[in-house]
Design a protein around this motif. Structure first.
Motif, PDB file in Angstrom:
ATOM      1  N   TYR A  59      -3.042 -12.586   8.734  1.00  0.00           N
ATOM      2  CA  TYR A  59      -2.381 -12.429   7.432  1.00  0.00           C
ATOM      3  C   TYR A  59      -2.217 -10.970   7.009  1.00  0.00           C
ATOM      4  N   ARG A  60      -3.139 -10.116   7.431  1.00  0.00           N
ATOM      5  CA  ARG A  60      -3.042  -8.707   7.001  1.00  0.00           C
ATOM      6  C   ARG A  60      -1.766  -8.057   7.546  1.00  0.00           C
ATOM      7  N   LYS A  61      -1.452  -8.389   8.796  1.00  0.00           N
ATOM      8  CA  LYS A  61      -0.277  -7.770   9.412  1.00  0.00           C
ATOM      9  C   LYS A  61       0.990  -8.266   8.727  1.00  0.00           C
ATOM     10  N   ARG A  80       1.246  -9.246   5.675  1.00  0.00           N
ATOM     11  CA  ARG A  80       1.335  -8.709   4.313  1.00  0.00           C
ATOM     12  C   ARG A  80       1.878  -7.292   4.258  1.00  0.00           C
ATOM     13  N   SER A  81       1.669  -6.522   5.337  1.00  0.00           N
ATOM     14  CA  SER A  81       2.198  -5.161   5.247  1.00  0.00           C
ATOM     15  C   SER A  81       3.628  -5.055   5.757  1.00  0.00           C
ATOM     16  N   PRO A 124      -0.181  -4.161   1.631  1.00  0.00           N
ATOM     17  CA  PRO A 124      -1.263  -3.699   2.502  1.00  0.00           C
ATOM     18  C   PRO A 124      -2.531  -3.343   1.735  1.00  0.00           C
ATOM     19  N   ASN A 168      -5.966  -3.446   0.312  1.00  0.00           N
ATOM     20  CA  ASN A 168      -7.177  -4.176   0.591  1.00  0.00           C
ATOM     21  C   ASN A 168      -7.748  -4.729  -0.729  1.00  0.00           C
TER      22      ASN A 168
END
Lengths: 302, 368
Positions: free
Chosen positions: A71-73, A75-76, B211, B213
């Motif tokens: 999910y982090r990838k 989201r960016s 991105p 956090n």
């Protein structure tokens, strides 16, 4: 390679099934539309694609990343515009843009080219607080903010809901412009007439995808001979049409009633005779080409 | 880092553009502390006193006259015996008894030294303090007047005894208490509201799809209120030192460090609340009813903890504010060093770590 790849996706909220076993793909550079009424499951689907919700069953890959694991990838590299206006109302147009540029690690200047055509509408109001913009302007600003980091995929949840017709047209023009830039876009809308502006559309209702294709193909595939009819006694006309045995579907579209005959049982003369027996004489009718809305209603009935 | 700074700048925009909140944030501590300070009477007039004069010479007579003619005091009784003191106070009308030692003028003339004892009813602590102050200043003035008559400057030593409330509790108590309340309010309430506002307005949805956090989001939310909390604490301390003469007798740096710790405790409480609820209204209700009320009632600020039922005493142990009030009281009033308050500090630190871990665990990286 597909930008979005969804396989047998399901999601329920308690007993309500929001999505039932959905599969589809979005190809690079496509402007892909989800068309369906409120509560069809559009928002849930887009939220799963943006990794905001975890699906119950099935898999979804966005830009090659799994929506749960990576999910982090996602989201960016995704640009997302939620259904509700979600910018900072107490920040000015410029400040909102700068904020979103900064948190994505870029600057307004770096990607100015991409948003230039949209930003020209906003430029005169750049010192104005976002909360004081008109509905159409807000959506343009939100689009700019979602675009500012040059996303590989743009996900827009009902961007034209609650926006005046002129702004809606402008908005779709912008989406067309982005398509020309090569940006893949997934957009949802409850407005059927916007379907023809997409490369491909998925008709979605009660968590099911009814059909997916190019708008023209959808119409071609589901084509049936259709008539539009009107009279000075609309109420009597609807009632009589519904009673007439050879008629398959009757739907009101503005001042006209659209209807189809039963397959292979078309008899306009018999209908006219039947109507005049019912005292409805002042009728005006024409054969029409069904549009996406007719198709959708047909598909929903099945 | 640049992303984080961008986020921080945005937070400050939110705070500074919300004028009403700004007024509350900075107006409230000032108003509260002034209200509490001045609600207790601060002007004395015709205060009833009694005099016990063992010498009955011309000097004591002169001093007595000076005090009584000042307009601040009225003589209620002349006493002749120390045994009458208790009874006199119990009548409840007199606030101060002035006792001149035997051979007052002789002592003053020969040795240049004489003693006066002031006994005060300190149940109204602020008043007692002021009565003492007024009496002392009249005595000092008299000393100055007569200094010409003596070869060496005479010195009248006053010995003060506070009865019923020797620590003059209520005057000083309200400063640590108000600090605890204001900091709790600013930190916990404001952070929980500011995070839930993002949820309510839907901006959290785009923040999550970015991105940034989650930890950065939280820290970015916390830092502005940490700064505001410290500014508020400094304002309160300045007012209490300059307006109410309640200076910090211990180390300022230690007090500030402990304050930072308490603000962080309150902030982590605020974050925890915001991870549990989804709208500003609920966050506010929980912060006010769940944090403020116990802080006011149970931290020993309004009611002494020793007088509470055992259950409430136990309950007060889990309140961070209770430990902070103890720490502030020790540093401000008793001038204690870290050696005396390490236990309370440790408890507060432990609570903070627990709350932070809990809220990190509870923070949702998704919508549901």
């Amino acid at each position: 390679m597909s930008i979005v790849k969804v396989n047998n996706l399901s999601k329920s909220y308690g007993k309500t099934e929001a999505l039932k076993d959905i599969s589809f793909e979005v190809k690079p550079g496509e402007l892909f539309g989800f068309i369906g009424p409120d509560g069809a499951g559009k928002t849930t689907l887009l939220r799963i694609l943006t990794s905001l919700i975890i699906p119950d069953k099935g898999t979804a890959e966005v830009l090659g990343y799994d929506v749960v694991k990576d999910y982090r990838k996602i989201r960016s590299s995704v640009g997302y515009m939620p259904g509700r206006f979600s910018l900072y109302q107490d920040l000015s147009v410029e400040e909102n843009l700068k904020f979103f540029a900064t948190i994505f690690g870029t600057t307004l200047e770096e990607n100015y080219n991409l948003i230039k055509n949209i930003y020209i509408y906003l430029e005169p109001f750049k010192k104005r607080k976002a909360g004081k913009l008109s509905g159409g302007m807000k959506q343009k600003l939100a689009l700019c903010c979602a675009l500012i980091h040059k996303p590989d995929l743009l996900i827009l949840d009902e961007p034209t809901t609650g926006v005046d017709p002129v702004s809606r047209d402008e908005f779709w023009e912008m989406l067309g412009g982005l398509k020309a830039e090569g940006i893949t876009t997934v957009v949802s809308t409850p407005y059927m007439d916007e379907a023809k502006l997409c490369d491909r559309v998925a008709l979605i209702q009660k968590g099911n995808i009814l059909d997916i294709d190019k708008p023209s193909e959808l119409i071609k595939r589901n084509y049936r001979k259709m008539y539009a009819i009107k009279s000075d006694n609309m109420y009597g006309l609807i009632k009589s049409l519904n009673e007439f045995e050879n008629i398959d579907s009757v739907n009101i579209f503005g001042e006209y009633i659209h209807f189809t005959f039963n397959e292979g049982d078309e008899n306009m003369d018999a209908l006219k005779k039947y109507l005049s027996e019912k005292g409805i004489t002042e009728i005006e009718y024409k054969e029409i080409k069904p549009d996406i809305e007719d198709i959708f209603i047909e598909l929903m009935r099945k | 880092m640049k992303r984080f700074l961008g986020f921080l700048v945005k937070e400050f925009y939110h705070i500074f553009r919300d004028y009403r909140t700004m007024v509350i944030l900075f107006g409230m501590p000032v108003i509260q502390i002034l209200l509490f300070g001045f609600a207790i009477r601060n002007e004395i007039k015709d205060t009833k006193i009694a005099i016990l004069d063992y010498s009955r010479d011309n000097v004591t007579q002169e001093i007595s006259n000076k005090i009584l003619s000042s307009g601040y005091f009225i003589l209620s009784d002349n006493l002749f015996n120390e045994k009458e003191l208790e009874e006199e106070f119990k009548k409840g009308t007199i606030k101060e008894i002035i006792i001149f030692e035997q051979n007052f003028s002789e002592n003053l003339y020969k040795t240049g030294k004489a003693n006066i004892q002031l006994i005060l009813d300190a149940s109204e602590a602020n008043l007692a303090n002021m009565v003492m102050g007024y009496t002392n200043s009249i005595l000092k003035e008299y000393q100055k007047e007569i200094s010409g008559k003596y070869s060496s400057p005479p010195s009248i030593t006053t010995e003060v005894k506070m009865r019923y409330n020797p620590e003059l509790k209520s005057v000083y108590m309200f400063v640590p208490g108000i600090m605890a309340i204001i900091l709790m309010l600013v930190s916990a309430l404001m952070t929980s509201i500011s995070i839930t506002r993002e949820k309510e307005l839907g901006t959290m949805e785009i923040l999550l799809v970015s991105p940034l956090n989650p930890l950065m989001i939280i820290i970015g939310k916390v830092i502005p209120y940490l700064i505001l909390g410290i500014i508020n604490a400094v304002i309160i301390l300045l007012i209490s030192a300059n307006v109410f003469n309640v200076p910090v007798s211990g180390s300022n740096i230690l007090l500030l460090a402990e304050t930072v710790l308490f603000v962080i405790t309150a902030l982590s409480l605020g974050i925890l609340i915001s991870t549990l609820v989804n709208d500003q209204q609920t966050a506010m209700m929980i912060s006010l009813a769940g944090l403020m009320l116990p802080t006011v009632m149970l931290s020993g600020y309004v009611f002494p903890i020793e007088n509470m039922p055992v259950v409430l005493q136990w309950l007060s142990h889990i309140l961070p504010a209770k430990w902070y009030v103890i720490i502030v009281k020790s540093i401000m009033l008793k001038g204690s060093g870290f050696g005396y308050i390490w236990k309370e500090t440790l408890i507060l630190a432990g609570m903070t770590i627990f709350l932070i871990l809990l809220s990190i665990k509870k923070f949702k990286i998704r919508l549901f």
